[in-house]
Each structure stands twice: as structure tokens, then as C-alpha cells.
Scaffold this motif. Structure first.
Motif, PDB file in Angstrom:
ATOM      1  N   PHE B  86       0.720  -1.170  -0.003  1.00 40.86           N
ATOM      2  CA  PHE B  86       0.146   0.098   0.099  1.00 40.86           C
ATOM      3  C   PHE B  86       0.673   1.258  -0.037  1.00 40.86           C
ATOM      4  O   PHE B  86       0.369   2.322  -0.339  1.00 40.86           O
ATOM      5  CB  PHE B  86      -0.906  -0.139   1.411  1.00 40.86           C
ATOM      6  CG  PHE B  86      -1.969  -0.752   1.163  1.00 40.86           C
ATOM      7  CD1 PHE B  86      -3.188  -0.344   0.634  1.00 40.86           C
ATOM      8  CD2 PHE B  86      -1.885  -2.281   1.495  1.00 40.86           C
ATOM      9  CE1 PHE B  86      -4.379  -1.389   0.367  1.00 40.86           C
ATOM     10  CE2 PHE B  86      -3.403  -3.067   1.303  1.00 40.86           C
ATOM     11  CZ  PHE B  86      -4.342  -2.524   0.655  1.00 40.86           C
ATOM     12  N   ILE B  87       1.863   1.246   0.631  1.00 35.61           N
ATOM     13  CA  ILE B  87       2.855   2.541   0.973  1.00 35.61           C
ATOM     14  C   ILE B  87       3.810   2.747  -0.330  1.00 35.61           C
ATOM     15  O   ILE B  87       3.976   3.924  -0.699  1.00 35.61           O
ATOM     16  CB  ILE B  87       3.568   2.372   2.091  1.00 35.61           C
ATOM     17  CG1 ILE B  87       2.593   2.540   3.313  1.00 35.61           C
ATOM     18  CG2 ILE B  87       4.653   3.509   2.051  1.00 35.61           C
ATOM     19  CD1 ILE B  87       3.267   2.621   4.723  1.00 35.61           C
ATOM     20  N   ALA B  88       3.981   1.632  -1.114  1.00 40.10           N
ATOM     21  CA  ALA B  88       4.826   1.867  -2.243  1.00 40.10           C
ATOM     22  C   ALA B  88       4.426   2.960  -3.114  1.00 40.10           C
ATOM     23  O   ALA B  88       5.225   3.610  -3.872  1.00 40.10           O
ATOM     24  CB  ALA B  88       5.460   0.565  -2.915  1.00 40.10           C
ATOM     25  N   PRO B  89       3.332   2.825  -3.751  1.00 41.82           N
ATOM     26  CA  PRO B  89       2.580   3.675  -4.725  1.00 41.82           C
ATOM     27  C   PRO B  89       2.776   5.130  -4.315  1.00 41.82           C
ATOM     28  O   PRO B  89       3.033   6.040  -4.921  1.00 41.82           O
ATOM     29  CB  PRO B  89       1.038   3.135  -4.670  1.00 41.82           C
ATOM     30  CG  PRO B  89       1.167   1.827  -4.338  1.00 41.82           C
ATOM     31  CD  PRO B  89       2.009   1.726  -3.110  1.00 41.82           C
ATOM     32  N   MET B  90       2.792   5.353  -2.967  1.00 38.70           N
ATOM     33  CA  MET B  90       2.511   6.760  -2.396  1.00 38.70           C
ATOM     34  C   MET B  90       4.122   7.255  -2.682  1.00 38.70           C
ATOM     35  O   MET B  90       4.157   8.356  -2.773  1.00 38.70           O
ATOM     36  CB  MET B  90       2.622   6.653  -0.822  1.00 38.70           C
ATOM     37  CG  MET B  90       0.939   7.277  -0.566  1.00 38.70           C
ATOM     38  SD  MET B  90       1.032   6.891   1.288  1.00 38.70           S
ATOM     39  CE  MET B  90       2.357   7.998   1.953  1.00 38.70           C
ATOM     40  N   LEU B  91       5.144   6.366  -2.500  1.00 45.39           N
ATOM     41  CA  LEU B  91       6.370   6.949  -2.723  1.00 45.39           C
ATOM     42  C   LEU B  91       7.005   7.109  -3.936  1.00 45.39           C
ATOM     43  O   LEU B  91       7.823   7.854  -4.317  1.00 45.39           O
ATOM     44  CB  LEU B  91       7.187   5.758  -2.075  1.00 45.39           C
ATOM     45  CG  LEU B  91       7.233   5.603  -0.428  1.00 45.39           C
ATOM     46  CD1 LEU B  91       8.587   4.732  -0.126  1.00 45.39           C
ATOM     47  CD2 LEU B  91       7.111   6.711   0.308  1.00 45.39           C
ATOM     48  N   THR B  92       6.211   6.303  -5.090  1.00 47.57           N
ATOM     49  CA  THR B  92       6.653   6.472  -6.319  1.00 47.57           C
ATOM     50  C   THR B  92       5.753   7.368  -7.374  1.00 47.57           C
ATOM     51  O   THR B  92       6.055   7.778  -8.422  1.00 47.57           O
ATOM     52  CB  THR B  92       6.989   4.889  -6.977  1.00 47.57           C
ATOM     53  OG1 THR B  92       5.708   4.422  -6.981  1.00 47.57           O
ATOM     54  CG2 THR B  92       8.114   4.205  -6.263  1.00 47.57           C
TER      55      THR B  92
END
Ligand code: ADP
Ligand code: MG
Lengths: 323, 264
Positions: B86-92
Motif C-alpha cells: 500500500f505504501i510503495a505507490p505513495m512513494l513512487t
């Protein structure tokens, strides 16, 4: 410094730039003049290695934009149509970042950033977030970014678009000051812009160069073909007869009138300044001359004029060949 | 040498953006909070289970100690893999989409640095932030060594953390690629999430009855390779798999950035 040879760019089927060739010498300021969609931005993007050309070649400082893009990029400063700014960065940090990616050596960086800040007069906002700057300041930060690494060539895409008159004057002065050290190409769709800043003008329409000359020559070539507007007191038919009798006058129409004064648009032969003759004729004809005004040509009229003249010349040449 | 400087310049810019905006703080907060919650629930559960186990051992014999690695750490790592999803899309999601929307991509693309250097700088910044999150979460686990009298084996913890890091980096590399496809970061975020979910569910193809075709599909799932690592089995195959996915994602991102000049 810049050599462009029969450059063509197609987007799918649409041709944005069509066989454009020109040269710019060191220290020159060249203006690209053309209406929206003429292909100015596309040409500049090719010169800055943002887009590859479909056909033709472009060389900057002797390096081909396609073969040696890194060498070209090192020598070019570019201000795109929308200044490429990060709203969440402070002005100084932004310029520092730009200096890094433009390959400015670490020990020179602070000095170069400082010099660009001074030159573009953004010192009073150096710690302001770019997102909070006014349009004029943003444009100046954009120019600062372009001149930062002291490039040989500066390419500025509509540097005065959207600025208020005071900011326009400031930007023009800034650009004029950059000529000499740098070779500059700037684009605009406003005629006075190039008259005031450029040593040479390239007029582009629909992807082709339609004229190339100094601003003085261009205005001279175009001036005669323009319209004069006179305001005369007198009887309509008599005035028109007098005006039409002046040598070099092609046509005269009444535009309107008020309080016994007539407003007449007069069309003169190309390349001929008829103003003094016209004024003399009106006065000796016994009419009262209230005003005489050279009507500036709009850009559309210029294109119409340039393109139609070229076509008639071409047609004439073809006829001569057939005969 | 200049290549390294260029990558560093992009890295620093992204790093400062992460911490200048809420993204990094939200990601760190959510990650450590969830890590903490899973950890404290895990510890409670583990204590209960060990108490029961020792009672049983007294009455009927058998092992008195449960494996802390298997019962506590492994489930936490697996739960955190879901959080990473869930968090990876926020970072990229904004890495390239935002540059395209702002027009700053034109600055990067006309400066003397290569597209690959830009891709690497951005990916490494995201990976570094993720690494920091991982470290912050692992503080919980380190507490066990400080306060508990039975300690877990450290090798499975280390290899599990390595697996979780590599798994997250696969997402980040693929997310970097997806971000080059659009100028809308929300679209990039949603597309990335769907892609990560796909990469995840491939692993579900595995079952004792699965045919060889399904085994291959399952092999491509990102979680399949986390299981062994979480058990402390460091198999070069798994590491190579993760590194290949990361390389592939970065390759796609680079190709996409390059080809957009031609199609532009
Ligand atoms: N990325 C693009 N894709 C397709 N067509 C484009 C693209 N960019 C520009 N064009 C087209 O190319 C022509 C020239 O555009 P441009 O170079 O931006 O003109 P100018 O800068 O003189 O206004 C226009 O007709 C425009 O619609
Ligand atoms: Mg334009």
C-alpha cells in the motif's frame, strides 16, 4: 554558432516544422516571430535536444544535436515556454540544484548561482518558495536557471509572454544585456518584441521560414504596404477625389466620421512612403487635415502579406518560364 | 564520476522533497505505527502460546519453547509486506508524473545528464526512504534482544528483513516505471497499486496440486520468494529473482522516458 539545415519535425502525420534552415553567428540575438502553432517551440526543442528531428540536421557550437547531445546540452541554456520550476523549492535551492545537474563544478557553484541571482535581480526572493512568487519573478528565475552555467547559446521561448508592461521592459533589458556574451534565440508572437531586442528576425508560419531580415528592413519592407488613417474636415467626395489623385495611393475608403470630420483609410503602394505627399495634397486641396496616422500591421496582416507576395512572385516566375 | 554526481543531485532533490512534504512523514508514521501494532499483538499472542506450551509440556512432555522466529517475527514480516504494497505507490507515484505535469521534465531532459541517471536518482531516493522505514520498524525487534530472556535467532530476522527490503524495492522500481506513463500522479498511484497487486497474486497460483505451468506463474509472484528468506533460508535464487525484477522495472522506466522523446 548555430547551423540549422532543412530541419523537419512531424508529429504523426502533422508537420510542425517543415524544412527550416538558418544560421546564427556568435553574439547575435535572433528573433523567431510567428503566430501560435507556427513551430517555434518545436524548433527550439530540437535545438535543445529535447526532441529528435524527423529530418535535417541542427548543430550548436559545431556539435550535432542528435549525434552529440551531451556536448550541445552543456553549451545551451534553455527557458521553455512554461518556466521549469519546482514550486516547493526555494529560489536559491532551486538554482543550486540546476547548477548541479548542469555540471557546474562544486567550488564554482555558489559563485555562479550568486551571479545568476544578481543578473536576473531575484536576490530579494532567494529564500522564498517558488510557488509563492509572482509571474514576473518566476520568469526571471527561469532566465536565471538558463544563464546559470554561462552557456554559449541561450534559447528563450516566449520570455515575455504573460508579463505586465513593466516586467516586459525589464525582461527585454535583461535579454539585451545578455547578447554579445551569449548567442541568443528568442521566440515571440508579438512584433514590437523583436524590433526592440533582436538583431535579426526569422518569421515562421506553418512550419516554414517566410522571411528573414533585420527588424529595420522588415519594417521598411512592410511599412509601405500598410494603411494610413487620415482625419480630414471637408466634403466627402471632394476629399476622396483629392486623396485618390495622390501618386502612389491605391485606394481610399471612408471609415466613419464625426462632427464634420471624416476618417479615411488610405492604402498605399508597397515600399513607398506617401505621407508627406498626402498631407500636402489634402492641405492644398483646401481641406483641413486633422490627423494622419500610420496604421501598424497586425501579425496576421504581415503573414498574409508575406505569404501572398511570395506566392504572386512565384506565380510570376512560373509565367515567365512558360512564356 | 560525473554520473555519480548527477545521480546524487537527483537523489538529494527527491529526498528533500519527500521530507519537505508530508509524504515521508506519513509513510514513516503509518509504517512504524502498524509495525508497532503488529508487534505488540504478536508479542501478546506469543506469550499466551508459550505459556500454554509450557503447561502442556509439564503435563504431557514435549518442547517447552516455541520458536520466536516462526511464531512472532515471520508473521510480522509478512504483514509488513502487505503494508509495503500500500505504501510503495505513495512513494513512487509522483516521481515522473509530477515532473511531466510541471514541465520540469524539460529541464531534466535538456540538462547534461542522462535519462538513466535521472531514473536511478529517483529510484534510489525512494529505496532509501523505504530502507529508513524498515530500520525504524526493526527497532521493535531489537527491543526483544534488550529485554527478553529468550531471544530469537538473528539470521532469520536479518534475512527476512533483507527479503522485505528487496520485495519493497521491486514495487518501487515498477512504480517508478508506472509514474513515467502519465502526468497525473493519482492515476500513476492507482495503476501502480493494481500492478503490485498483480505481482503479489501470482504467488497464489502455488498449491500442492498445481501443475508445472502454475508453478512457473507462482515462481514469478513476489511473495513466493519472501517465505524462504523469512525462515532464514538465504537462497541465491530468491535474491537473484528480486534483483532481476528491480532491474527490469528500472529498465522499463528508462525505456519509457527515452521513447517518450520520440513519440512526443
Ligand atoms: N507534442 C505534440 N504532439 C502533437 N502535435 C504537436 C505537439 N507539439 C506541438 N504540436 C503541433 O505542432 C505545431 C507547432 O507547434 P509549436 O511548435 O508549439 O508552435 P509555436 O511554439 O510556434 O506556437 C502545432 O500545430 C501543434 O499543434
Ligand atoms: Mg510555442
Amino acid at each position: 554558432m548555430i547551423e540549422v539545415d532543412s530541419l523537419t519535425k512531424r508529429y504523426g502525420r502533422a508537420t510542425a516544422v517543415d524544412g527550416v534552415s538558418f544560421r546564427v553567428e556568435k553574439g547575435e540575438i535572433l528573433g523567431f516571430l510567428g503566430p501560435n502553432g507556427a513551430g517555434k517551440t518545436t524548433t527550439m526543442r530540437i535545438l535543445t535536444c529535447y526532441l529528435p528531428p524527423t529530418q535535417g540536421t541542427a548543430r550548436v557550437g559545431g556539435y550535432d544535436v542528435f549525434e552529440q547531445p551531451m556536448e550541445v546540452r552543456r553549451r545551451v541554456g534553455y527557458l521553455p515556454e512554461t518556466p521549469p520550476l519546482y514550486p516547493d523549492m526555494e529560489v536559491h535551492d532551486y538554482l543550486d540544484f540546476c547548477a548541479k545537474i548542469k555540471g557546474v563544478a562544486a567550488r564554482e557553484r555558489e559563485a555562479k548561482v550568486g551571479a545568476a541571482i544578481d543578473k536576473c535581480r531575484v536576490g530579494d526572493v532567494r529564500t522564498t518558495l517558488i510557488g509563492k512568487l509572482s509571474k514576473g519573478y518566476r520568469q526571471r528565475v527561469g532566465v536565471a536557471q538558463a544563464i546559470l552555467h554561462n552557456p554559449d547559446v541561450l534559447i528563450l521561448d516566449e520570455p515575455t509572454a504573460g508579463l505586465d508592461p513593466k516586467q516586459i521592459i525589464e525582461t527585454r533589458e535583461l535579454i539585451r544585456g545578455l547578447g554579445g556574451d551569449h548567442t541568443v534565440i528568442l521566440s515571440t508572437h508579438i512584433l514590437p518584441e523583436v524590433q526592440l531586442t533582436c538583431g535579426r528576425v526569422l518569421i515562421i508560419n506553418e512550419g516554414r521560414v517566410v522571411a528573414e531580415d533585420s527588424p529595420e528592413n522588415l519594417t521598411r519592407r512592410l511599412k509601405g504596404a500598410g494603411t494610413l488613417r487620415i482625419e480630414v474636415r471637408g466634403e466627402e467626395n471632394a476629399v476622396l477625389a483629392t486623396v485618390r489623385a495622390v501618386p502612389g495611393i491605391l485606394a481610399a475608403h471612408v471609415r466613419g466620421g464625426h462632427d464634420e470630420a471624416l476618417v479615411i483609410d488610405v492604402e498605399a503602394e508597397a515600399g513607398r512612403d506617401v505621407r508627406s505627399d498626402l498631407a500636402g495634397a489634402v492641405v492644398t486641396g483646401g481641406h483641413g487635415l486633422l490627423g494622419l496616422q500610420q496604421m501598424g500591421m497586425s501579425l496576421e496582416e504581415i503573414f498574409l502579406h508575406l505569404t501572398t507576395t511570395d506566392e504572386t512572385e512565384a506565380a510570376g516566375a512560373a509565367e515567365a518560364k512558360e512564356a | 564520476m560525473t554520473a555519480l554526481w548527477n545521480v546524487t543531485a537527483i537523489f538529494q532533490k527527491e529526498w528533500r522533497h519527500y521530507f519537505g512534504s508530508p509524504i515521508a512523514w506519513v509513510a514513516l508514521f503509518v509504517w512504524t505505527l502498524l509495525f508497532g501494532i503488529f508487534f505488540s499483538f504478536g508479542v501478546t499472542f506469543f506469550l499466551e502460546m508459550s505459556m500454554r506450551a509450557s503447561q502442556q509440556a509439564m503435563q504431557y512432555g514435549g518442547p517447552t519453547r516455541l520458536s520466536m522466529n516462526e511464531m512472532l517475527i515471520q508473521p510480522i514480516l509478512q504483514n509488513m509486506a502487505v503494508v509495503a504494497l500500500f505504501i510503495a505507490p505513495m512513494l513512487t507515484m509522483r516521481l515522473f508524473a509530477e515532473e511531466k505535469r510541471q514541465g520540469t521534465i524539460e529541464l531534466l531532459a535538456t540538462s547534461p545528464l542522462s535519462d538513466l541517471q535521472v531514473v536511478m536518482g529517483k529510484f534510489l531516493a525512494a529505496a532509501a526512504l523505504y530502507f529508513l522505514m524498515l530500520l525504524a520498524g526493526l527497532v521493535n525487534v531489537v527491543l526483544i534482544w534488550t529485554y527478553a530472556d529468550t531471544t530469537p535467532e538473528w539470521q532469520p530476522v536479518a534475512s527476512g528483513a533483507l527479503g522485505l527490503f528487496l520485495l519493497g524495492c521491486c514495487f518501487l522500481a515498477m512504480g517508478t516505471f508506472v509514474s513515467t506513463l502519465t502526468r497525473n500522479q493519482i492515476v500513476a498511484g492507482i495503476l501502480s497499486f493494481c500492478l503490485f497487486l498483480g505481482m503479489w497474486t501470482l504467488g497464489w497460483a502455488d498449491s500442492p496440486t498445481a501443475g508445472s505451468g502454475m508453478k512457473v506463474v507462482a515462481y514469478l509472484g513476489v511473495t513466493t520468494h519472501l517465505e524462504d528468506l523469512a525462515k532464514g533460508v538465504v537462497d541465491l535464487k530468491d535474491i537473484v529473482f528480486y534483483l532481476s525484477v528491480i532491474t527490469f522495472g528500472l529498465f522499463l522506466a528508462h525505456q519509457s522516458v527515452e521513447s517518450q522523446r520520440w513519440r512526443a
